[in-house]
Design an enzyme around this catalytic site. Structure first.
Site, PDB file in Angstrom:
ATOM      1  N   PHE A 138      -8.019 -19.100  -8.867  1.00 39.91           N
ATOM      2  CA  PHE A 138      -8.867 -20.221  -9.296  1.00 39.91           C
ATOM      3  C   PHE A 138      -9.743 -19.743 -10.453  1.00 39.91           C
ATOM      4  O   PHE A 138     -10.545 -18.830 -10.298  1.00 39.91           O
ATOM      5  CB  PHE A 138      -9.746 -20.758  -8.158  1.00 39.91           C
ATOM      6  CG  PHE A 138     -10.499 -21.995  -8.584  1.00 39.91           C
ATOM      7  CD1 PHE A 138      -9.887 -23.236  -8.523  1.00 39.91           C
ATOM      8  CD2 PHE A 138     -11.785 -21.914  -9.094  1.00 39.91           C
ATOM      9  CE1 PHE A 138     -10.550 -24.379  -8.966  1.00 39.91           C
ATOM     10  CE2 PHE A 138     -12.454 -23.052  -9.535  1.00 39.91           C
ATOM     11  CZ  PHE A 138     -11.835 -24.287  -9.462  1.00 39.91           C
ATOM     12  N   ASP A 223     -12.319 -11.940 -13.386  1.00 39.17           N
ATOM     13  CA  ASP A 223     -13.106 -13.150 -13.154  1.00 39.17           C
ATOM     14  C   ASP A 223     -14.039 -12.847 -11.985  1.00 39.17           C
ATOM     15  O   ASP A 223     -13.637 -12.861 -10.824  1.00 39.17           O
ATOM     16  CB  ASP A 223     -12.175 -14.323 -12.838  1.00 39.17           C
ATOM     17  CG  ASP A 223     -12.949 -15.609 -12.527  1.00 39.17           C
ATOM     18  OD1 ASP A 223     -14.142 -15.518 -12.161  1.00 39.17           O
ATOM     19  OD2 ASP A 223     -12.349 -16.693 -12.617  1.00 39.17           O
ATOM     20  N   LYS A 252     -22.001 -18.817 -11.899  1.00 38.25           N
ATOM     21  CA  LYS A 252     -22.527 -19.037 -10.545  1.00 38.25           C
ATOM     22  C   LYS A 252     -23.978 -18.547 -10.388  1.00 38.25           C
ATOM     23  O   LYS A 252     -24.884 -19.157 -10.894  1.00 38.25           O
ATOM     24  CB  LYS A 252     -21.618 -18.352  -9.518  1.00 38.25           C
ATOM     25  CG  LYS A 252     -20.229 -18.990  -9.423  1.00 38.25           C
ATOM     26  CD  LYS A 252     -20.202 -20.112  -8.452  1.00 38.25           C
ATOM     27  CE  LYS A 252     -18.797 -20.567  -8.126  1.00 38.25           C
ATOM     28  NZ  LYS A 252     -18.760 -21.883  -7.501  1.00 38.25           N
TER      29      LYS A 252
END
Ligand code: PLP
Length: 400
Positions: A138, A223, A252
């Site tokens: 993802f 990532d 985030k």
């Protein structure tokens, strides 16, 4: 405005792309959220791994207030002291290279895709634009991030995606070796596949992948949007797995809730972003950078990461104990304060029941109950969350 009014307005005026619980949060403090009626909830989701220092952390609030009162936006046509300082802090905490600032995770990956392709173009000319990703990955929702996301359910109805992406199975180093041809510029990898169910790589896989990338002159792009910023008990999860990426993407928790993303790349790679190659109006916004500097101060304070590891072990241990007494929890896994319990049933109803009982957790990948508490969570709060979970799980097991 009442919670019911907020729900009605949202349903009337916002697109229906989110599946929301019928709860309206109006305030947060530490690991706790409060709804419009004043009911407290223990937040073990943290805005999906964002509120890493909990809600309304005093140092972050102070930094935001001070910067907002001084200068909110100036554009990247000029120099900004807080942005300059944050670049230095992120570089020192990661590759030692240079930083590009954006506003979200998918934008960080978008920038990393462009960086990798431009790096290969500058070295080899055209044709080396391939990007290899892992099945179940993802990497975001914009077209670059979506093309790198090897999960067909996210692609449906949005094709054609970007060309040049190839997917290899998780844990298969032979398949990766084959896929890393001389047409490939980068391998994008999450150190733990959190969105697709807190899935871990087999022991040794990441190290072998790193060696392959180095040997073949392919960039290793980590990532760390969800795994970074201390979540696993070190600044990057790469550190825990002894991996040194060429490029790292972050977002985030970086500014504890304000929108900020970053790409950090080794100097030689970063050098290909010359004026005009990439940019963002809001990227590296002063208020977001001020908040992120306050986050860095806390993460780098004495003993912080040790405490994350200790509390993560307590959460994992407590969940394993509950799992040991039941047949509907098949497996508990995670690193630091990123933990998933795999259940024999869909976990959305379990998360809904927890919410009713005052615990915010979420369902990931269908059957995973995911725990992402603030890194500042206390041991007492972990025990309380475990108690709430135990209380909502029926003795006879959750009916699937
Ligand atoms: N990459 C990973 C590993 C993520 O977990 C996410 C979000 O969940 C993204 C990228 C996309 O981040 P954003 O939602 O900020 O665009």
């Amino acid at each position: 405005m009442t919670g019911a009014e907020a729900i009605a307005l949202t349903q009337r005026y916002q697109m229906g792309n989110y599946s929301r619980f019928p709860v309206t949060f109006v305030r947060g403090e530490g690991s706790w959220l409060y709804d419009d009626l004043g009911k407290p909830y223990l937040d073990f989701l943290g805005g999906i791994a964002v509120a890493i220092l909990g809600h309304a952390h005093p140092a972050v609030t102070r930094a935001i207030e001070e910067q907002a009162g001084r200068l909110v936006h100036v554009s990247n046509l000029f120099h900004v002291p807080v942005q300059a300082r944050l670049g230095e802090r992120l570089s020192n905490a990661t590759t030692g290279g240079k930083v590009f600032f954006c506003n979200s995770g998918t934008e960080a990956n978008e920038a990393a895709i462009k960086l990798a392709r431009r790096w290969a173009y500058d070295r080899h000319g055209e044709g080396r634009h391939g990007i290899v990703v892992l099945e179940g990955s993802f990497h975001g929702r914009t077209y670059g991030g979506l093309s790198a996301t090897a999960q067909p359910k996210f692609h449906q109805g949005f094709e054609p995606l970007l060309p040049g992406f190839a997917t290899v199975p998780l844990g298969d180093i032979g398949a990766l070796d084959e896929a890393l041809t001389d047409r490939v510029c980068a391998f994008f990898v999450e150190m733990i596949q959190v969105e697709s169910g807190v899935r871990m790589h087999p022991p040794g896989y990441l190290k072998e992948a790193e060696t392959l990338c180095r040997r073949k002159g392919v960039l290793l792009v980590a990532d760390e949007i969800q795994t970074g910023m201390g979540r696993t008990g070190s600044f990057l999860a790469s550190d825990r797995f002894d991996i040194v990426p060429d490029v790292v993407t972050l977002a985030k928790g970086i500014a504890n809730g304000l929108p900020l993303g970053a790409v950090v790349a080794r100097d030689e790679v970063a050098a290909v972003f010359v004026p005009g190659t990439h940019g963002s109006t809001f990227g590296g916004n002063p208020v977001c950078c001020a908040a992120a500097l306050a986050v860095m101060d806390v993460l780098e304070s004495d003993g912080f990461y040790d405490a994350v590891v200790r509390k993560g072990d307590r959460l994992l241990g407590g969940l394993s104990e509950i799992a040991g007494r039941r047949t509907d929890i098949l497996n508990v896994r995670g690193v630091g304060l990123m933990v998933g319990a795999e259940m024999a049933c869909e976990t959305k109803p379990v998360a809904a029941k927890c919410l009713d009982a005052g615990l915010v957790v979420n369902a990931a990948a269908g059957t995973i109950l995911r725990f992402l508490p603030p890194l500042t969570v206390t041991e007492g709060e972990i025990d309380r969350a475990l108690e709430i979970l135990s209380s909502v799980l029926p003795a006879e097991g959750w009916a699937s």
